[in-house]
Design a protein around this motif. Structure first.
Motif, PDB file in Angstrom:
ATOM      1  N   TYR A  54       0.831  -1.371   0.276  1.00 11.53           N
ATOM      2  CA  TYR A  54       0.063   0.089   0.392  1.00 11.53           C
ATOM      3  C   TYR A  54       1.009   1.393   0.139  1.00 11.53           C
ATOM      4  CZ  TYR A  54      -3.528  -3.406   1.122  1.00 11.53           C
ATOM      5  OH  TYR A  54      -4.508  -4.717   1.380  1.00 11.53           O
ATOM      6  N   ILE A  55       1.897   1.671   0.798  1.00  7.92           N
ATOM      7  CA  ILE A  55       2.804   2.504   0.792  1.00  7.92           C
ATOM      8  C   ILE A  55       3.688   2.566  -0.198  1.00  7.92           C
ATOM      9  CG2 ILE A  55       4.167   4.116   2.238  1.00  7.92           C
ATOM     10  CD1 ILE A  55       1.249   3.392   4.117  1.00  7.92           C
ATOM     11  N   GLN A  56       4.182   1.798  -0.558  1.00  2.00           N
ATOM     12  CA  GLN A  56       5.165   2.170  -1.867  1.00  2.00           C
ATOM     13  C   GLN A  56       4.570   2.062  -2.908  1.00  2.00           C
ATOM     14  OE1 GLN A  56       8.446   1.945  -1.181  1.00  2.00           O
ATOM     15  NE2 GLN A  56       8.577   2.420  -2.989  1.00  2.00           N
ATOM     16  N   PRO A  57       3.763   1.784  -3.491  1.00  2.10           N
ATOM     17  CA  PRO A  57       3.110   2.164  -4.866  1.00  2.10           C
ATOM     18  C   PRO A  57       2.773   3.616  -4.807  1.00  2.10           C
ATOM     19  CG  PRO A  57       1.862  -0.118  -4.039  1.00  2.10           C
ATOM     20  CD  PRO A  57       2.851   0.045  -2.575  1.00  2.10           C
ATOM     21  N   LEU A  58       1.993   4.061  -3.511  1.00  2.27           N
ATOM     22  CA  LEU A  58       1.660   5.343  -3.633  1.00  2.27           C
ATOM     23  C   LEU A  58       2.792   6.114  -3.160  1.00  2.27           C
ATOM     24  CD1 LEU A  58      -1.213   6.749  -3.105  1.00  2.27           C
ATOM     25  CD2 LEU A  58      -0.370   7.173  -0.836  1.00  2.27           C
ATOM     26  N   THR A  59       3.623   5.643  -2.657  1.00  2.00           N
ATOM     27  CA  THR A  59       4.429   7.167  -2.598  1.00  2.00           C
ATOM     28  C   THR A  59       5.527   7.017  -3.631  1.00  2.00           C
ATOM     29  OG1 THR A  59       5.915   5.483  -1.280  1.00  2.00           O
ATOM     30  CG2 THR A  59       4.603   6.505  -0.432  1.00  2.00           C
ATOM     31  N   SER A  60       5.562   6.171  -4.598  1.00  2.00           N
ATOM     32  CA  SER A  60       6.333   5.905  -6.199  1.00  2.00           C
ATOM     33  C   SER A  60       5.273   6.579  -6.792  1.00  2.00           C
ATOM     34  CB  SER A  60       6.639   4.376  -6.791  1.00  2.00           C
ATOM     35  OG  SER A  60       6.821   3.242  -5.694  1.00  2.00           O
ATOM     36  N   SER A  61       4.793   6.613  -7.097  1.00  2.77           N
ATOM     37  CA  SER A  61       3.162   7.159  -7.843  1.00  2.77           C
ATOM     38  C   SER A  61       3.773   9.617  -7.312  1.00  2.77           C
ATOM     39  CB  SER A  61       2.102   7.858  -8.137  1.00  2.77           C
ATOM     40  OG  SER A  61       1.786   7.706  -6.669  1.00  2.77           O
ATOM     41  N   TYR A  62       3.940   9.993  -6.564  1.00  2.00           N
ATOM     42  CA  TYR A  62       4.436  10.647  -5.680  1.00  2.00           C
ATOM     43  C   TYR A  62       5.833  11.479  -6.169  1.00  2.00           C
ATOM     44  CZ  TYR A  62      -0.331  11.228  -3.783  1.00  2.00           C
ATOM     45  OH  TYR A  62      -1.666  11.856  -2.984  1.00  2.00           O
ATOM     46  N   ALA A  63       6.531  10.750  -5.669  1.00  2.00           N
ATOM     47  CA  ALA A  63       8.194  10.241  -6.179  1.00  2.00           C
ATOM     48  C   ALA A  63       8.171  10.935  -7.428  1.00  2.00           C
ATOM     49  CB  ALA A  63       9.032   9.490  -5.530  1.00  2.00           C
ATOM     50  N   GLN A  64       7.849  10.455  -8.542  1.00  2.00           N
ATOM     51  CA  GLN A  64       8.121  10.238  -9.688  1.00  2.00           C
ATOM     52  C   GLN A  64       6.925  11.069 -10.107  1.00  2.00           C
ATOM     53  OE1 GLN A  64       9.315   8.270 -11.762  1.00  2.00           O
ATOM     54  NE2 GLN A  64       9.218  10.169 -13.205  1.00  2.00           N
ATOM     55  N   TRP A  65       6.003  12.327  -9.848  1.00  2.00           N
ATOM     56  CA  TRP A  65       5.703  13.759  -9.791  1.00  2.00           C
ATOM     57  C   TRP A  65       6.266  14.816  -9.533  1.00  2.00           C
ATOM     58  CZ3 TRP A  65       4.083  17.135  -6.504  1.00  2.00           C
ATOM     59  CH2 TRP A  65       3.443  18.152  -6.514  1.00  2.00           C
ATOM     60  N   ALA A  66       6.708  14.252  -7.828  1.00  2.00           N
ATOM     61  CA  ALA A  66       7.675  15.489  -7.720  1.00  2.00           C
ATOM     62  C   ALA A  66       8.544  15.752  -8.358  1.00  2.00           C
ATOM     63  CB  ALA A  66       8.078  15.193  -6.343  1.00  2.00           C
ATOM     64  N   SER A  67       9.739  14.692  -9.261  1.00  2.00           N
ATOM     65  CA  SER A  67      10.734  14.507 -10.422  1.00  2.00           C
ATOM     66  C   SER A  67      10.301  15.065 -11.587  1.00  2.00           C
ATOM     67  CB  SER A  67      11.365  12.579 -10.658  1.00  2.00           C
ATOM     68  OG  SER A  67      12.271  12.895 -11.346  1.00  2.00           O
ATOM     69  N   ASP A  68       9.094  15.133 -11.849  1.00  2.00           N
ATOM     70  CA  ASP A  68       9.121  15.380 -13.258  1.00  2.00           C
ATOM     71  C   ASP A  68       8.558  17.069 -13.034  1.00  2.00           C
ATOM     72  OD1 ASP A  68       8.660  13.037 -14.165  1.00  2.00           O
ATOM     73  OD2 ASP A  68       6.940  12.876 -14.103  1.00  2.00           O
ATOM     74  N   VAL A  69       7.974  17.244 -11.588  1.00  2.00           N
ATOM     75  CA  VAL A  69       8.293  18.820 -11.258  1.00  2.00           C
ATOM     76  C   VAL A  69       9.000  19.921 -11.358  1.00  2.00           C
ATOM     77  CG1 VAL A  69       6.869  20.273  -9.575  1.00  2.00           C
ATOM     78  CG2 VAL A  69       5.742  19.077 -10.341  1.00  2.00           C
ATOM     79  N   LYS A  70      10.076  18.504 -10.637  1.00  2.00           N
ATOM     80  CA  LYS A  70      11.170  19.328 -10.924  1.00  2.00           C
ATOM     81  C   LYS A  70      11.864  19.641 -12.365  1.00  2.00           C
ATOM     82  CE  LYS A  70      14.870  16.430  -9.930  1.00  2.00           C
ATOM     83  NZ  LYS A  70      16.764  16.836 -10.319  1.00  2.00           N
ATOM     84  N   SER A  71      12.180  18.292 -12.478  1.00  2.00           N
ATOM     85  CA  SER A  71      12.591  18.635 -13.883  1.00  2.00           C
ATOM     86  C   SER A  71      12.455  19.597 -14.534  1.00  2.00           C
ATOM     87  CB  SER A  71      12.648  17.264 -15.177  1.00  2.00           C
ATOM     88  OG  SER A  71      13.333  16.217 -14.131  1.00  2.00           O
ATOM     89  N   SER A  72      10.689  20.695 -14.862  1.00  2.00           N
ATOM     90  CA  SER A  72      10.296  20.803 -15.696  1.00  2.00           C
ATOM     91  C   SER A  72      11.035  22.491 -14.963  1.00  2.00           C
ATOM     92  CB  SER A  72       8.435  21.039 -15.691  1.00  2.00           C
ATOM     93  OG  SER A  72       7.451  22.174 -16.065  1.00  2.00           O
ATOM     94  N   ALA A  73      10.477  22.400 -13.813  1.00  2.00           N
ATOM     95  CA  ALA A  73      11.009  23.866 -13.107  1.00  2.00           C
ATOM     96  C   ALA A  73      12.343  23.933 -13.556  1.00  2.00           C
ATOM     97  CB  ALA A  73      10.698  23.794 -11.838  1.00  2.00           C
ATOM     98  N   TRP A  74      13.568  22.995 -13.664  1.00  2.00           N
ATOM     99  CA  TRP A  74      14.312  23.561 -14.073  1.00  2.00           C
ATOM    100  C   TRP A  74      15.123  23.558 -15.501  1.00  2.00           C
ATOM    101  CZ3 TRP A  74      19.020  25.035 -11.529  1.00  2.00           C
ATOM    102  CH2 TRP A  74      19.874  24.708 -12.468  1.00  2.00           C
ATOM    103  N   GLU A  75      13.882  22.737 -16.234  1.00  2.00           N
ATOM    104  CA  GLU A  75      14.044  23.022 -17.517  1.00  2.00           C
ATOM    105  C   GLU A  75      13.341  24.466 -17.684  1.00  2.00           C
ATOM    106  OE1 GLU A  75      11.508  20.034 -19.486  1.00  2.00           O
ATOM    107  OE2 GLU A  75      12.729  19.077 -19.719  1.00  2.00           O
ATOM    108  N   LYS A  76      12.706  24.917 -17.271  1.00  2.00           N
ATOM    109  CA  LYS A  76      12.071  26.602 -16.803  1.00  2.00           C
ATOM    110  C   LYS A  76      12.875  27.534 -17.154  1.00  2.00           C
ATOM    111  CE  LYS A  76       7.281  25.984 -16.859  1.00  2.00           C
ATOM    112  NZ  LYS A  76       5.599  25.457 -16.068  1.00  2.00           N
ATOM    113  N   ILE A  77      13.695  27.075 -15.401  1.00  2.00           N
ATOM    114  CA  ILE A  77      14.330  28.605 -14.942  1.00  2.00           C
ATOM    115  C   ILE A  77      15.929  28.032 -15.843  1.00  2.00           C
ATOM    116  CG2 ILE A  77      16.630  28.352 -13.479  1.00  2.00           C
ATOM    117  CD1 ILE A  77      14.291  27.145 -11.505  1.00  2.00           C
TER     118      ILE A  77
END
Length: 96
Positions: A54-77
């Motif tokens: 239960y925990i790992q699948p949920l946190t994995s998707s949030y970790a992937q989302w956070a990584s995608d947001v970080k990458s997108s923000a870094w590209e914009k910067i």
């Protein structure tokens, strides 16, 4: 299933404690300690299974989302900085 196994371990510990009244403490204590160790092992196993299910699948998707947001923000910067540096360089050559 997990609650049933915990209840069985609890009842077996309770049985060891109840037999303590009839027997000596030295005989019963190792049995009770063994049952407690089994209970702790069972709880740790259940916690690990719960985490994996239960925990790992949920946190994995949030970790992937956070990584995608970080990458997108870094590209914009980076893009903004590159454009700024280009404009600044163009302005500097125009003034000379």
């Amino acid at each position: 299933v997990s609650l049933v196994s915990l209840r069985l371990v609890f009842l077996s510990i309770k049985g060891c404690v109840e037999t303590k009244k009839k027997n000596t403490t030295t005989v019963i204590w190792p049995e009770a300690q063994e049952k407690v160790n089994e209970l702790v092992g069972g709880v740790l196993m259940l916690a690990s299974m719960y985490h994996d299910e239960y925990i790992q699948p949920l946190t994995s998707s949030y970790a992937q989302w956070a990584s995608d947001v970080k990458s997108s923000a870094w590209e914009k910067i980076q893009t903004t900085l590159d454009e700024y540096m280009m404009i600044k360089a163009t302005n500097a050559t125009d003034q000379n």
